[in-house]
Design an enzyme around this catalytic site. Structure first.
Site, PDB file in Angstrom:
ATOM      1  CG  HIS A  97      -3.287  -3.819   3.421  1.00 49.20           C
ATOM      2  ND1 HIS A  97      -2.458  -3.094   4.009  1.00 49.20           N
ATOM      3  CD2 HIS A  97      -3.965  -3.088   2.485  1.00 49.20           C
ATOM      4  CE1 HIS A  97      -2.491  -1.879   3.607  1.00 49.20           C
ATOM      5  NE2 HIS A  97      -3.288  -1.774   2.962  1.00 49.20           N
TER       6      HIS A  97
ATOM      7  CB  CYS B  62      -0.978  -0.053   1.130  1.00 48.87           C
ATOM      8  SG  CYS B  62      -2.446   1.253   1.115  1.00 48.87           S
TER       9      CYS B  62
ATOM     10  CD  GLU C 225      -0.393  -5.501   5.893  1.00 49.56           C
ATOM     11  OE1 GLU C 225      -0.406  -6.220   4.655  1.00 49.56           O
ATOM     12  OE2 GLU C 225      -0.716  -4.240   6.168  1.00 49.56           O
TER      13      GLU C 225
END
Lengths: 225, 79
Positions: free
Chosen positions: A196, A87, A198
Site C-alpha cells: 500500500h 491490494c 498510499e
C-alpha cells in the site's frame, strides 16, 4: 490545471480516502468515483483502492469487475489511461484480465499486516517513473489473499518483458511466486500492487514517505503524455 | 425448471491453504489417515430452461470460476 486522478469507491472499499489523500499530497486533484456510476468524470487516471469490494464474495475482485464503473475503467485502460490497482484493486485488475495471473490466499494461512520492504524493478511504468530500478522502499502491507500466482509461461513472460514492477525483499509475506509484489501490462499504463503506497506518503502516519512516488509518477506521466 | 450445477475446484497445482486448515482440524477431531483436503465451491442455478452448452460454458468460465486458478464442471439436472 492540476491533473485529475479518480479513486473508485466500491461497497467495501477501505482505502479510498487514503488514496485520495495520497493523490492530493502528490499535487493532483483527487476525484471520487462511484462503483455504480459508469462515468469517469473526465479524470486523467484512476486508482482502484484496497479493501474488500462486495465483501470479497465469490472471489476477491470478481464482482467488482462487473460493476458499471469498471466497464469504463477497462475501456480507458485499453486506451492508455494510467490505472493503479492497490491490494483489492490489484485483484480487480487480474479478474478484469487487464493484468495476467491471480491472487490467492496467503500461504501462511494468516492475514499479514506489517511494514514491508520492496525493490522497485521497473521504473518505466506510468506509476513508477519517479523511482529508479533497484530502489528499496518501505510501505505497509496488509492482505489475506495476496499470493500472486500465474503459470510458468506467464511468469517467464513477465520477467523477460520487464513487467515485474516490484518484488518483496527479505521475506516473502504471502507465498507470491518469484516474490512478485506488483506487475504491469505490456504498455506500462496499468499497474497492480499488493502493498500500500498510499499509506506511506506522510511522515506522521506512514513508516516512510516512499509511497508518494507512485502518485507523483502518474502526474509526470500525464504531463509527458 | 432446470437446475444447473457448477462445481469449481482450485487447479491441482494451486496451493489450497483453506483445505490445509481443514485437514489440520480433521486431525484434531481425531480423524486418522487424512492425506489431503481440497476445498471447492458448488453453485446451483435454477432456470426456466437450461441454456445451451456454449452459454453454460460462458457463465462458468467468465464469472463462476477464474480459469487462471480454477477448474469447473457443469451439469444440468431435471431436464
Amino acid at each position: 490545471m492540476a491533473a485529475r486522478i479518480g479513486v473508485v469507491t466500491f461497497p467495501g472499499s477501505l482505502d479510498d480516502r487514503d488514496a485520495r489523500r495520497a493523490v492530493a499530497a502528490a499535487g493532483a486533484e483527487p476525484v471520487a468515483l462511484w462503483h455504480d456510476t459508469p462515468s469517469l468524470s473526465g479524470v486523467d487516471a484512476v486508482v482502484l483502492p484496497g479493501g474488500f469490494s462486495y465483501g470479497d464474495y465469490l472471489r476477491c475482485g470478481a464482482i467488482a469487475r462487473f460493476s458499471p464503473v469498471m466497464e469504463s475503467v477497462i475501456d480507458a485502460a485499453h486506451g492508455g489511461m494510467p490505472v493503479l490497482g492497490i491490494c483489492n484493486g490489484f485483484q480487480i485488475l487480474c479478474e478484469s484480465h487487464l493484468l495476467p495471473g491471480a491472487l490467492i490466499r496467503n500461504d501462511v494461512r494468516r492475514f499479514v499486516c506489517r511494514d514491508q520492504w520492496l525493490r522497485v524493478e521497473n521504473d518505466r511504468t506510468a506509476w513508477t517513473c519517479h523511482y529508479e530500478a533497484g530502489d528499496e522502499i518501505l510501505v505497509p502491507l496488509k492482505n489475506g489473499e495476496g499470493g500472486y500466482v500465474a503459470d510458468e509461461r506467464t511468469l517467464d513472460m513477465l520477467e523477460s518483458e520487464g513487467r515485474v514492477v516490484a518484488r518483496y525483499l527479505h521475506d516473502n509475506p504471502n507465498g507470491s511466486y518469484r516474490d512478485i509484489a506488483g506487475i504491469t501490462n505490456d504498455t506500462g499504463n496499468v499497474v497492480g500492487l499488493m502493498p500500500h503506497p498510499e499509506h506511506a506518503v506522510e511522515p506522521l502516519t506512514g513508516p516512510s514517505t516512499d509511497g508518494l512516488g507512485f502518485f507523483t509518477s502518474a502526474l509526470a506521466a500525464l504531463v509527458r503524455g | 425448471m432446470a437446475r444447473v450445477v457448477v462445481d469449481v475446484m482450485l487447479k491441482p497445482e494451486i496451493l489450497d491453504p483453506q483445505g490445509q486448515a481443514v485437514q489440520g482440524a480433521l486431525t484434531r477431531l481425531g480423524v486418522a489417515g487424512v492425506a489431503s483436503v481440497r476445498q471447492g465451491k458448488r453453485f446451483e442455478i435454477e432456470v426456466e430452461s437450461a441454456p445451451d452448452a456454449a452459454e453454460l460454458d460462458r457463465i462458468a468460465s467468465t464469472l463462476l470460476a477464474n480459469t487462471v486458478i480454477e477448474d469447473y464442471t457443469v451439469h444440468v439436472e431435471g431436464r
